[in-house]
Design a protein around this motif. Sequence first.
Motif, PDB file in Angstrom:
ATOM      1  N   ASP A 137      -7.439  44.619 -10.525  1.00 35.09           N
ATOM      2  CA  ASP A 137      -6.030  44.675 -10.116  1.00 35.09           C
ATOM      3  C   ASP A 137      -5.124  44.793 -11.340  1.00 35.09           C
ATOM      4  OD1 ASP A 137      -6.738  44.456  -7.449  1.00 35.09           O
ATOM      5  OD2 ASP A 137      -6.297  42.294  -7.334  1.00 35.09           O
ATOM      6  N   LEU A 138      -5.434  44.024 -12.377  1.00 34.65           N
ATOM      7  CA  LEU A 138      -4.656  44.081 -13.607  1.00 34.65           C
ATOM      8  C   LEU A 138      -4.685  45.480 -14.203  1.00 34.65           C
ATOM      9  CD1 LEU A 138      -3.094  42.687 -15.952  1.00 34.65           C
ATOM     10  CD2 LEU A 138      -5.337  42.210 -16.968  1.00 34.65           C
ATOM     11  N   PHE A 139      -5.853  46.094 -14.256  1.00 39.77           N
ATOM     12  CA  PHE A 139      -5.973  47.431 -14.830  1.00 39.77           C
ATOM     13  C   PHE A 139      -5.209  48.462 -14.001  1.00 39.77           C
ATOM     14  CE2 PHE A 139      -8.847  45.825 -17.872  1.00 39.77           C
ATOM     15  CZ  PHE A 139      -8.938  46.788 -18.863  1.00 39.77           C
ATOM     16  N   ARG A 140      -5.231  48.329 -12.685  1.00 43.85           N
ATOM     17  CA  ARG A 140      -4.439  49.247 -11.851  1.00 43.85           C
ATOM     18  C   ARG A 140      -2.943  49.076 -12.132  1.00 43.85           C
ATOM     19  NH1 ARG A 140      -8.697  48.287  -8.317  1.00 43.85           N
ATOM     20  NH2 ARG A 140      -7.742  46.433  -7.384  1.00 43.85           N
ATOM     21  N   SER A 141      -2.505  47.824 -12.253  1.00 47.10           N
ATOM     22  CA  SER A 141      -1.090  47.555 -12.523  1.00 47.10           C
ATOM     23  C   SER A 141      -0.683  48.056 -13.906  1.00 47.10           C
ATOM     24  CB  SER A 141      -0.801  46.060 -12.420  1.00 47.10           C
ATOM     25  OG  SER A 141      -1.030  45.603 -11.109  1.00 47.10           O
ATOM     26  N   VAL A 142      -1.519  47.841 -14.896  1.00 45.97           N
ATOM     27  CA  VAL A 142      -1.224  48.333 -16.239  1.00 45.97           C
ATOM     28  C   VAL A 142      -1.161  49.855 -16.230  1.00 45.97           C
ATOM     29  CG1 VAL A 142      -2.155  48.522 -18.597  1.00 45.97           C
ATOM     30  CG2 VAL A 142      -2.107  46.308 -17.456  1.00 45.97           C
ATOM     31  N   GLY A 143      -2.048  50.498 -15.494  1.00 45.63           N
ATOM     32  CA  GLY A 143      -2.013  51.952 -15.384  1.00 45.63           C
ATOM     33  C   GLY A 143      -0.712  52.446 -14.774  1.00 45.63           C
ATOM     34  N   ARG A 144      -0.233  51.762 -13.735  1.00 44.75           N
ATOM     35  CA  ARG A 144       1.046  52.151 -13.119  1.00 44.75           C
ATOM     36  C   ARG A 144       2.204  51.955 -14.100  1.00 44.75           C
ATOM     37  NH1 ARG A 144      -1.422  49.648  -8.563  1.00 44.75           N
ATOM     38  NH2 ARG A 144      -0.283  47.706  -8.957  1.00 44.75           N
ATOM     39  N   LEU A 145       2.167  50.853 -14.848  1.00 42.40           N
ATOM     40  CA  LEU A 145       3.202  50.631 -15.854  1.00 42.40           C
ATOM     41  C   LEU A 145       3.189  51.710 -16.929  1.00 42.40           C
ATOM     42  CD1 LEU A 145       3.111  46.763 -16.438  1.00 42.40           C
ATOM     43  CD2 LEU A 145       5.037  48.100 -15.596  1.00 42.40           C
ATOM     44  N   GLU A 146       2.009  52.117 -17.350  1.00 42.01           N
ATOM     45  CA  GLU A 146       1.906  53.180 -18.359  1.00 42.01           C
ATOM     46  C   GLU A 146       2.520  54.478 -17.855  1.00 42.01           C
ATOM     47  OE1 GLU A 146      -1.823  52.444 -21.305  1.00 42.01           O
ATOM     48  OE2 GLU A 146      -2.337  52.950 -19.234  1.00 42.01           O
ATOM     49  N   LYS A 147       2.330  54.765 -16.570  1.00 47.68           N
ATOM     50  CA  LYS A 147       2.923  55.987 -16.003  1.00 47.68           C
ATOM     51  C   LYS A 147       4.444  55.898 -15.991  1.00 47.68           C
ATOM     52  CE  LYS A 147      -0.935  57.337 -13.099  1.00 47.68           C
ATOM     53  NZ  LYS A 147      -1.453  57.489 -11.736  1.00 47.68           N
ATOM     54  N   GLN A 148       4.964  54.703 -15.723  1.00 52.37           N
ATOM     55  CA  GLN A 148       6.415  54.537 -15.642  1.00 52.37           C
ATOM     56  C   GLN A 148       7.066  54.404 -17.021  1.00 52.37           C
ATOM     57  OE1 GLN A 148       7.051  51.125 -13.139  1.00 52.37           O
ATOM     58  NE2 GLN A 148       6.102  52.091 -11.357  1.00 52.37           N
ATOM     59  N   LEU A 149       6.431  53.692 -17.930  1.00 56.76           N
ATOM     60  CA  LEU A 149       7.036  53.396 -19.223  1.00 56.76           C
ATOM     61  C   LEU A 149       6.496  54.251 -20.364  1.00 56.76           C
ATOM     62  CD1 LEU A 149       6.911  49.477 -19.008  1.00 56.76           C
ATOM     63  CD2 LEU A 149       8.862  50.974 -18.536  1.00 56.76           C
ATOM     64  N   GLY A 150       5.383  54.922 -20.143  1.00 57.39           N
ATOM     65  CA  GLY A 150       4.731  55.667 -21.206  1.00 57.39           C
ATOM     66  C   GLY A 150       3.768  54.758 -21.949  1.00 57.39           C
ATOM     67  N   SER A 151       2.804  55.367 -22.592  1.00 56.06           N
ATOM     68  CA  SER A 151       1.766  54.564 -23.249  1.00 56.06           C
ATOM     69  C   SER A 151       1.944  54.491 -24.756  1.00 56.06           C
ATOM     70  CB  SER A 151       0.383  55.128 -22.922  1.00 56.06           C
ATOM     71  OG  SER A 151       0.289  56.469 -23.381  1.00 56.06           O
ATOM     72  N   GLY A 152       3.032  55.084 -25.286  1.00 56.48           N
ATOM     73  CA  GLY A 152       3.199  55.146 -26.737  1.00 56.48           C
ATOM     74  C   GLY A 152       3.906  53.967 -27.360  1.00 56.48           C
ATOM     75  N   GLY A 153       4.597  53.161 -26.564  1.00 58.35           N
ATOM     76  CA  GLY A 153       5.331  52.042 -27.128  1.00 58.35           C
ATOM     77  C   GLY A 153       4.410  50.922 -27.581  1.00 58.35           C
ATOM     78  N   LEU A 154       4.891  50.174 -28.578  1.00 57.85           N
ATOM     79  CA  LEU A 154       4.094  49.091 -29.128  1.00 57.85           C
ATOM     80  C   LEU A 154       3.758  48.049 -28.066  1.00 57.85           C
ATOM     81  CD1 LEU A 154       2.829  47.582 -31.525  1.00 57.85           C
ATOM     82  CD2 LEU A 154       5.076  46.568 -31.948  1.00 57.85           C
ATOM     83  N   ASP A 155       4.728  47.684 -27.246  1.00 52.25           N
ATOM     84  CA  ASP A 155       4.482  46.676 -26.218  1.00 52.25           C
ATOM     85  C   ASP A 155       3.431  47.138 -25.215  1.00 52.25           C
ATOM     86  OD1 ASP A 155       6.345  45.011 -27.375  1.00 52.25           O
ATOM     87  OD2 ASP A 155       7.985  45.651 -26.060  1.00 52.25           O
ATOM     88  N   MET A 156       3.505  48.376 -24.802  1.00 52.16           N
ATOM     89  CA  MET A 156       2.540  48.894 -23.820  1.00 52.16           C
ATOM     90  C   MET A 156       1.147  48.991 -24.439  1.00 52.16           C
ATOM     91  SD  MET A 156       2.717  49.706 -20.651  1.00 52.16           S
ATOM     92  CE  MET A 156       1.142  49.081 -20.196  1.00 52.16           C
ATOM     93  N   ARG A 157       1.092  49.431 -25.688  1.00 51.25           N
ATOM     94  CA  ARG A 157      -0.218  49.497 -26.363  1.00 51.25           C
ATOM     95  C   ARG A 157      -0.820  48.104 -26.508  1.00 51.25           C
ATOM     96  NH1 ARG A 157       2.317  52.936 -30.505  1.00 51.25           N
ATOM     97  NH2 ARG A 157       1.908  51.166 -31.881  1.00 51.25           N
ATOM     98  N   ARG A 158       0.023  47.115 -26.775  1.00 53.43           N
ATOM     99  CA  ARG A 158      -0.465  45.741 -26.914  1.00 53.43           C
ATOM    100  C   ARG A 158      -1.000  45.217 -25.585  1.00 53.43           C
ATOM    101  NH1 ARG A 158       3.651  42.232 -29.759  1.00 53.43           N
ATOM    102  NH2 ARG A 158       2.786  43.324 -31.537  1.00 53.43           N
ATOM    103  N   VAL A 159      -0.285  45.495 -24.493  1.00 51.22           N
ATOM    104  CA  VAL A 159      -0.747  45.061 -23.170  1.00 51.22           C
ATOM    105  C   VAL A 159      -2.069  45.729 -22.830  1.00 51.22           C
ATOM    106  CG1 VAL A 159      -0.245  45.182 -20.690  1.00 51.22           C
ATOM    107  CG2 VAL A 159       1.532  44.437 -22.291  1.00 51.22           C
ATOM    108  N   ARG A 160      -2.196  47.004 -23.120  1.00 47.16           N
ATOM    109  CA  ARG A 160      -3.446  47.728 -22.842  1.00 47.16           C
ATOM    110  C   ARG A 160      -4.590  47.146 -23.677  1.00 47.16           C
ATOM    111  NH1 ARG A 160      -6.034  49.962 -19.090  1.00 47.16           N
ATOM    112  NH2 ARG A 160      -4.274  51.255 -18.535  1.00 47.16           N
TER     113      ARG A 160
END
Length: 96
Positions: free
Chosen positions: A16-39
Amino acid sequence: MSVQDDLTSVQRCLDDLFRSVGRLEKQLGSGGLDMRRVRADADHLRESVALLSAAASSPGTPRKPELVTIPDTPYDRSLWIDTDDEGLGAHHGPGH
C-alpha cells in the motif's frame, strides 16, 4: 497471530505504501529531494522487511535471544591474583 501472519500484514502495508508513493511521484514528480528521500526510505524499509522475513523463515534461527543470568554476588577475587591492574592505579599504595 504468528510471526508469519505479522510479516504478511507488514508486506501488505508496504505494498500500500509503495502504491501511495507511486501516486505521489506522479503528482509531485520524482526529481525533488523530498520525494527522492521518501522513495529511498520506502525502498530501505522493503529491503529490511525482506531480510527479517528471510531470518524468520530460516531453520535453526532462534526466535528469542537466550537470556543469561548474571549473579549479584561478588566475584571471587582469587580469580584475578595473577593479573596486572594496568591502567587502574596502584591499589597497594605508592612505591609498591
